[in-house]
Design a protein around this motif. Structure first.
Motif, PDB file in Angstrom:
ATOM      1  N   ILE A  23     -20.861   8.862  -8.584  1.00  0.00           N
ATOM      2  CA  ILE A  23     -21.182   9.957  -9.495  1.00  0.00           C
ATOM      3  C   ILE A  23     -21.025   9.430 -10.922  1.00  0.00           C
ATOM      4  O   ILE A  23     -19.911   9.351 -11.461  1.00  0.00           O
ATOM      5  CB  ILE A  23     -20.273  11.170  -9.272  1.00  0.00           C
ATOM      6  CG1 ILE A  23     -20.351  11.655  -7.817  1.00  0.00           C
ATOM      7  CG2 ILE A  23     -20.655  12.309 -10.229  1.00  0.00           C
ATOM      8  CD1 ILE A  23     -19.380  12.767  -7.487  1.00  0.00           C
ATOM      9  N   GLU A  24     -22.118   9.030 -11.540  1.00  0.00           N
ATOM     10  CA  GLU A  24     -22.047   8.517 -12.901  1.00  0.00           C
ATOM     11  C   GLU A  24     -21.825   9.635 -13.910  1.00  0.00           C
ATOM     12  O   GLU A  24     -21.111   9.457 -14.897  1.00  0.00           O
ATOM     13  CB  GLU A  24     -23.329   7.758 -13.244  1.00  0.00           C
ATOM     14  CG  GLU A  24     -23.474   6.446 -12.488  1.00  0.00           C
ATOM     15  CD  GLU A  24     -24.466   5.524 -13.140  1.00  0.00           C
ATOM     16  OE1 GLU A  24     -25.540   6.015 -13.580  1.00  0.00           O
ATOM     17  OE2 GLU A  24     -24.174   4.312 -13.220  1.00  0.00           O
ATOM     18  N   ARG A  25     -22.430  10.789 -13.640  1.00  0.00           N
ATOM     19  CA  ARG A  25     -22.243  11.931 -14.543  1.00  0.00           C
ATOM     20  C   ARG A  25     -22.446  13.218 -13.764  1.00  0.00           C
ATOM     21  O   ARG A  25     -23.330  13.299 -12.908  1.00  0.00           O
ATOM     22  CB  ARG A  25     -23.232  11.858 -15.711  1.00  0.00           C
ATOM     23  CG  ARG A  25     -23.066  12.977 -16.737  1.00  0.00           C
ATOM     24  CD  ARG A  25     -23.733  12.594 -18.059  1.00  0.00           C
ATOM     25  NE  ARG A  25     -25.184  12.564 -17.950  1.00  0.00           N
ATOM     26  CZ  ARG A  25     -25.972  13.607 -18.263  1.00  0.00           C
ATOM     27  NH1 ARG A  25     -25.446  14.749 -18.682  1.00  0.00           N
ATOM     28  NH2 ARG A  25     -27.287  13.492 -18.153  1.00  0.00           N
ATOM     29  N   LEU A  26     -21.606  14.202 -14.058  1.00  0.00           N
ATOM     30  CA  LEU A  26     -21.772  15.536 -13.492  1.00  0.00           C
ATOM     31  C   LEU A  26     -22.174  16.446 -14.641  1.00  0.00           C
ATOM     32  O   LEU A  26     -21.401  16.693 -15.562  1.00  0.00           O
ATOM     33  CB  LEU A  26     -20.482  16.035 -12.846  1.00  0.00           C
ATOM     34  CG  LEU A  26     -20.565  17.426 -12.210  1.00  0.00           C
ATOM     35  CD1 LEU A  26     -21.531  17.426 -11.023  1.00  0.00           C
ATOM     36  CD2 LEU A  26     -19.186  17.918 -11.768  1.00  0.00           C
ATOM     37  N   GLN A  27     -23.395  16.942 -14.566  1.00  0.00           N
ATOM     38  CA  GLN A  27     -23.943  17.774 -15.633  1.00  0.00           C
ATOM     39  C   GLN A  27     -23.804  19.246 -15.264  1.00  0.00           C
ATOM     40  O   GLN A  27     -24.365  19.706 -14.271  1.00  0.00           O
ATOM     41  CB  GLN A  27     -25.423  17.413 -15.843  1.00  0.00           C
ATOM     42  CG  GLN A  27     -26.148  18.237 -16.888  1.00  0.00           C
ATOM     43  CD  GLN A  27     -27.606  17.830 -16.984  1.00  0.00           C
ATOM     44  OE1 GLN A  27     -27.982  16.703 -16.632  1.00  0.00           O
ATOM     45  NE2 GLN A  27     -28.450  18.741 -17.436  1.00  0.00           N
ATOM     46  N   LEU A  28     -23.044  19.985 -16.066  1.00  0.00           N
ATOM     47  CA  LEU A  28     -22.855  21.418 -15.858  1.00  0.00           C
ATOM     48  C   LEU A  28     -23.617  22.153 -16.952  1.00  0.00           C
ATOM     49  O   LEU A  28     -23.274  22.056 -18.132  1.00  0.00           O
ATOM     50  CB  LEU A  28     -21.366  21.783 -15.897  1.00  0.00           C
ATOM     51  CG  LEU A  28     -20.457  21.018 -14.921  1.00  0.00           C
ATOM     52  CD1 LEU A  28     -18.999  21.435 -15.111  1.00  0.00           C
ATOM     53  CD2 LEU A  28     -20.891  21.238 -13.477  1.00  0.00           C
ATOM     54  N   LEU A  41     -13.373  19.453 -14.367  1.00  0.00           N
ATOM     55  CA  LEU A  41     -14.080  19.017 -13.161  1.00  0.00           C
ATOM     56  C   LEU A  41     -14.839  17.713 -13.389  1.00  0.00           C
ATOM     57  O   LEU A  41     -14.785  16.804 -12.554  1.00  0.00           O
ATOM     58  CB  LEU A  41     -15.036  20.113 -12.689  1.00  0.00           C
ATOM     59  CG  LEU A  41     -15.908  19.772 -11.472  1.00  0.00           C
ATOM     60  CD1 LEU A  41     -15.040  19.495 -10.253  1.00  0.00           C
ATOM     61  CD2 LEU A  41     -16.898  20.896 -11.187  1.00  0.00           C
ATOM     62  N   GLN A  42     -15.532  17.622 -14.488  1.00  0.00           N
ATOM     63  CA  GLN A  42     -16.340  16.423 -14.730  1.00  0.00           C
ATOM     64  C   GLN A  42     -15.469  15.166 -14.777  1.00  0.00           C
ATOM     65  O   GLN A  42     -15.791  14.157 -14.155  1.00  0.00           O
ATOM     66  CB  GLN A  42     -17.130  16.589 -16.032  1.00  0.00           C
ATOM     67  CG  GLN A  42     -18.232  17.640 -15.915  1.00  0.00           C
ATOM     68  CD  GLN A  42     -18.598  18.229 -17.253  1.00  0.00           C
ATOM     69  OE1 GLN A  42     -17.762  18.848 -17.927  1.00  0.00           O
ATOM     70  NE2 GLN A  42     -19.843  18.059 -17.655  1.00  0.00           N
ATOM     71  N   ALA A  43     -14.379  15.229 -15.526  1.00  0.00           N
ATOM     72  CA  ALA A  43     -13.502  14.058 -15.648  1.00  0.00           C
ATOM     73  C   ALA A  43     -12.882  13.680 -14.310  1.00  0.00           C
ATOM     74  O   ALA A  43     -12.606  12.501 -14.054  1.00  0.00           O
ATOM     75  CB  ALA A  43     -12.402  14.342 -16.675  1.00  0.00           C
ATOM     76  N   ARG A  44     -12.681  14.663 -13.444  1.00  0.00           N
ATOM     77  CA  ARG A  44     -12.053  14.401 -12.144  1.00  0.00           C
ATOM     78  C   ARG A  44     -12.978  13.684 -11.172  1.00  0.00           C
ATOM     79  O   ARG A  44     -12.503  12.991 -10.270  1.00  0.00           O
ATOM     80  CB  ARG A  44     -11.590  15.725 -11.518  1.00  0.00           C
ATOM     81  CG  ARG A  44     -10.412  16.378 -12.213  1.00  0.00           C
ATOM     82  CD  ARG A  44     -10.169  17.758 -11.620  1.00  0.00           C
ATOM     83  NE  ARG A  44      -8.836  18.256 -11.904  1.00  0.00           N
ATOM     84  CZ  ARG A  44      -8.347  19.397 -11.431  1.00  0.00           C
ATOM     85  NH1 ARG A  44      -9.094  20.160 -10.635  1.00  0.00           N
ATOM     86  NH2 ARG A  44      -7.125  19.783 -11.716  1.00  0.00           N
ATOM     87  N   VAL A  45     -14.287  13.856 -11.335  1.00  0.00           N
ATOM     88  CA  VAL A  45     -15.206  13.320 -10.333  1.00  0.00           C
ATOM     89  C   VAL A  45     -16.077  12.178 -10.844  1.00  0.00           C
ATOM     90  O   VAL A  45     -16.582  11.385 -10.038  1.00  0.00           O
ATOM     91  CB  VAL A  45     -16.099  14.432  -9.743  1.00  0.00           C
ATOM     92  CG1 VAL A  45     -15.253  15.572  -9.200  1.00  0.00           C
ATOM     93  CG2 VAL A  45     -17.100  14.954 -10.760  1.00  0.00           C
ATOM     94  N   GLU A  46     -16.292  12.080 -12.133  1.00  0.00           N
ATOM     95  CA  GLU A  46     -17.164  11.033 -12.652  1.00  0.00           C
ATOM     96  C   GLU A  46     -16.547   9.656 -12.438  1.00  0.00           C
ATOM     97  O   GLU A  46     -15.348   9.449 -12.641  1.00  0.00           O
ATOM     98  CB  GLU A  46     -17.456  11.274 -14.136  1.00  0.00           C
ATOM     99  CG  GLU A  46     -18.387  12.466 -14.346  1.00  0.00           C
ATOM    100  CD  GLU A  46     -18.648  12.799 -15.800  1.00  0.00           C
ATOM    101  OE1 GLU A  46     -19.551  13.624 -16.057  1.00  0.00           O
ATOM    102  OE2 GLU A  46     -17.971  12.241 -16.686  1.00  0.00           O
ATOM    103  N   GLY A  47     -17.368   8.739 -11.981  1.00  0.00           N
ATOM    104  CA  GLY A  47     -16.905   7.400 -11.652  1.00  0.00           C
ATOM    105  C   GLY A  47     -16.449   7.243 -10.214  1.00  0.00           C
ATOM    106  O   GLY A  47     -16.204   6.125  -9.754  1.00  0.00           O
ATOM    107  N   LYS A  48     -16.328   8.353  -9.486  1.00  0.00           N
ATOM    108  CA  LYS A  48     -15.885   8.304  -8.092  1.00  0.00           C
ATOM    109  C   LYS A  48     -17.085   8.071  -7.168  1.00  0.00           C
ATOM    110  O   LYS A  48     -18.212   8.433  -7.471  1.00  0.00           O
ATOM    111  CB  LYS A  48     -15.182   9.609  -7.698  1.00  0.00           C
ATOM    112  CG  LYS A  48     -13.961   9.951  -8.540  1.00  0.00           C
ATOM    113  CD  LYS A  48     -12.863   8.930  -8.364  1.00  0.00           C
ATOM    114  CE  LYS A  48     -11.549   9.399  -8.969  1.00  0.00           C
ATOM    115  NZ  LYS A  48     -11.625   9.699 -10.410  1.00  0.00           N
ATOM    116  N   THR A  49     -16.786   7.480  -6.020  1.00  0.00           N
ATOM    117  CA  THR A  49     -17.803   7.260  -4.992  1.00  0.00           C
ATOM    118  C   THR A  49     -17.737   8.376  -3.960  1.00  0.00           C
ATOM    119  O   THR A  49     -16.639   8.803  -3.563  1.00  0.00           O
ATOM    120  CB  THR A  49     -17.597   5.902  -4.299  1.00  0.00           C
ATOM    121  OG1 THR A  49     -17.731   4.856  -5.266  1.00  0.00           O
ATOM    122  CG2 THR A  49     -18.617   5.685  -3.189  1.00  0.00           C
TER     123      THR A  49
END
Length: 292
Positions: A23-28, A41-49
């Motif tokens: 997840i390179e970026r989560l756009q809300l 939420l974005q900081a928690r998931v961005e960069g994760k596989t």
């Protein structure tokens, strides 16, 4: 509202594109859906596989490599679709008004960049976050019954739950603490297949010794089969439901009772028509002649 087969169909449609992707970026595109998005939420998931895609009842689970889980519920009109810069099996045209694209997963995969979009015109769906190690404590999963798939649902288990109950069979089957993810459409279909009245008392399917009667054995089998058949058909295209590739589900063409009020019963040599009653505010379709 999408039921278990629809959510399972979405899971299977998304898995090849999302599993193993970063997840390179989560756009809300807005601050909320049915509920506000979890803080940070974005900081928690961005960069994760994304390790895998799962499902519990009607909830889609996006499981990350650090043990965290993104929980998605489609509500009344939510749907996912996949957009890929590289033409191929996962490249699908827009099938929704993009003004309702409220969440966009920008993914990096070995095949290139990919976007998975969550579209929800009515915004009754939601996106939530479970921190690593907290999955068992998530409130929506507490007390859920077994899944109505495979062999996880057993007649002797239902006998334990139904023993002594005067509750109508339809209501007992819709209790998520008894069976997780079983909804109105497929309860109607399973009851027709097993020739059981939705108004029958649940306890009458259990012997005085607490064992399942033959009718309960047949009902258990019918539940598993109708769910399996619906998943194989891609779910039911009612109202706003679509599969992840934008195509329709086709199980609705196989409905034997649901939505068929006034039409002929499909039981051989029955000759009667399908009726409709209201139970706990929900429509129940059944054949009073066949279902006892």
């Amino acid at each position: 509202m999408p039921e278990l087969p629809e959510v399972e169909t979405v899971r299977r449609g998304l898995a090849p594109s999302m599993e193993g992707a970063v997840i390179e970026r989560l756009q809300l595109n807005r601050p909320d859906l049915r509920f506000p998005f979890p803080a940070g939420l974005q900081a928690r998931v961005e960069g994760k596989t994304i390790a895998s895609l799962g499902r519990r009842a009607k909830y889609l689970l996006i499981e990350l490599d650090d043990g965290a889980v993104i929980v998605s519920h489609l509500g009344m009109s939510g749907s996912f679709r996949i957009e890929d810069d590289v033409p191929g099996i996962f490249h699908h045209p827009r099938g929704k008004d993009e003004k309702h694209d409220h969440v966009v997963f920008h993914l990096r995969t070995p095949e290139g960049a990919r976007r998975v979009l969550y579209n929800d015109p009515r915004r009754f769906g939601f996106l939530d976050f479970i921190a690593p190690g907290d999955r068992d404590a998530y409130p929506a999963f507490a007390g859920l019954g077994p899944e109505p798939t495979g062999n996880s649902l057993r007649a002797d288990y239902l006998a334990e739950r139904f023993a002594g109950k005067a509750q109508p069979l339809k209501s007992a089957l819709l209790d998520q603490k008894v069976i997780a993810g079983l909804g109105n459409i497929y309860v109607c279909e399973a009851l027709w297949r097993s020739h059981l009245s939705p108004e029958r008392k649940a306890g009458t399917l259990v012997t005085p010794e607490g064992r399942p009667r033959t009718e309960l054995e047949l009902l258990t089998q019918s539940i598993r089969e109708v769910i399996a058949d619906a998943i194989a058909a891609g779910g039911s295209s009612l109202k706003d439901y679509r599969q992840a590739d934008g195509s329709l589900g086709y199980f609705q063409h196989s409905f034997s009772v649901y939505g068929r009020e006034g039409e002929m019963c499909r039981t051989q040599d029955c000759g009667c028509t399908i009726g409709r009653i209201v139970q706990a505010g929900r429509s129940t379709f059944y054949c009073a002649a066949c279902q006892r």
